[in-house]
Design an enzyme around this catalytic site. Sequence first.
Site, PDB file in Angstrom:
ATOM      1  N   ASP A   8      14.988  29.971   7.694  1.00 36.13           N
ATOM      2  CA  ASP A   8      14.547  30.482   6.400  1.00 36.13           C
ATOM      3  C   ASP A   8      13.027  30.482   6.362  1.00 36.13           C
ATOM      4  O   ASP A   8      12.375  29.715   7.054  1.00 36.13           O
ATOM      5  CB  ASP A   8      15.047  29.579   5.263  1.00 36.13           C
ATOM      6  CG  ASP A   8      16.536  29.728   5.021  1.00 36.13           C
ATOM      7  OD1 ASP A   8      17.078  30.809   5.319  1.00 36.13           O
ATOM      8  OD2 ASP A   8      17.149  28.768   4.542  1.00 36.13           O
ATOM      9  N   TYR A  37      24.867  27.499   7.095  1.00 34.90           N
ATOM     10  CA  TYR A  37      23.826  27.499   6.063  1.00 34.90           C
ATOM     11  C   TYR A  37      23.666  26.062   5.560  1.00 34.90           C
ATOM     12  O   TYR A  37      24.527  25.554   4.828  1.00 34.90           O
ATOM     13  CB  TYR A  37      24.210  28.430   4.918  1.00 34.90           C
ATOM     14  CG  TYR A  37      24.207  29.889   5.290  1.00 34.90           C
ATOM     15  CD1 TYR A  37      23.013  30.609   5.374  1.00 34.90           C
ATOM     16  CD2 TYR A  37      25.391  30.567   5.553  1.00 34.90           C
ATOM     17  CE1 TYR A  37      23.001  31.954   5.702  1.00 34.90           C
ATOM     18  CE2 TYR A  37      25.394  31.912   5.881  1.00 34.90           C
ATOM     19  CZ  TYR A  37      24.194  32.602   5.949  1.00 34.90           C
ATOM     20  OH  TYR A  37      24.190  33.935   6.271  1.00 34.90           O
ATOM     21  N   TYR A  68      19.101  20.199  12.636  1.00 38.51           N
ATOM     22  CA  TYR A  68      18.295  20.348  11.424  1.00 38.51           C
ATOM     23  C   TYR A  68      17.970  18.991  10.809  1.00 38.51           C
ATOM     24  O   TYR A  68      18.693  18.019  11.011  1.00 38.51           O
ATOM     25  CB  TYR A  68      19.058  21.143  10.360  1.00 38.51           C
ATOM     26  CG  TYR A  68      19.402  22.549  10.725  1.00 38.51           C
ATOM     27  CD1 TYR A  68      18.527  23.599  10.459  1.00 38.51           C
ATOM     28  CD2 TYR A  68      20.626  22.858  11.319  1.00 38.51           C
ATOM     29  CE1 TYR A  68      18.852  24.905  10.776  1.00 38.51           C
ATOM     30  CE2 TYR A  68      20.953  24.168  11.647  1.00 38.51           C
ATOM     31  CZ  TYR A  68      20.069  25.182  11.372  1.00 38.51           C
ATOM     32  OH  TYR A  68      20.396  26.478  11.691  1.00 38.51           O
TER      33      TYR A  68
END
Length: 264
Positions: A80, A219, A147
């Site tokens: 993103d 996501y 992440y």
Amino acid sequence: FTEKARVQVNPLFVAGRYRKLVRDIPQSKWFCSSCRGRGCEKCGGTGKMYPESVEELASKPLLEAAEGEKTLFHASGREDIDARMLGSGRPFVIEISKPRKRFLNLKNLEAAVNANAEGKVEVSGLRFSSKDFVRRLKKGESAQKEYRVLIDFESEISEDELRLLEENLSGILIKQQTPLRVLHRRADLIREKYIYEVKVNKVSLRRAEMKIRCQGGLYVKELVSGDEGRTKPSVSELLENRAKPLKLDVLNVIMDEQSKVKCR
Ligand SMILES: [Zn+2]
């Protein structure tokens, strides 16, 4: 002889990895939504939503050195715009069409890109590549990713609850309906993504840092928030405590040739 000889120049492919050290630069050039690139009042005549992108910062010195016509930027997935890309970086290939020069000094060009983009974007390991590698990059989009996300909770959290999160989110399939925020550009369907491992550390009474190693394409912001029930399970749902993702970083993009890496 009326037929003209057509000279076809093969594009030049340069591969590497990039790190994005700031939160407000998109991966690729993003055209202005009002004028679609022509230039208008809203974008100050630039035709772009953002003045810079990873694509532009990495490609420009290469295009100039090769005296090519234009470049295409291929990457193994994308983060993103407000997420940093850290660790050893994300694999990419820059395709330069109609290069007049093919023998580039990639070491010097790497230094030039990094000097020009200092503090924002860093490229490493530049090497000559091929169309075939671009195909492999695209296939590898679902490769493992790692992440780190900082989570803000509505109510206070306990250590026990964080252990519960680790247990309930490690080694499971997440069902994710296309997030509301990307629904305008992606088909509305349910994707299943695997999470290998989750580690959570308490930062303060209502904040925790979560590390996730998962299949690419998950996501992560919605894994945290739950996206109004469209992502199941989610951090919000499991703890019955509204959770909001604050800062997201990609720590690692694991390609096939790399061995399995554990969350640190
Ligand atoms: Zn515009």
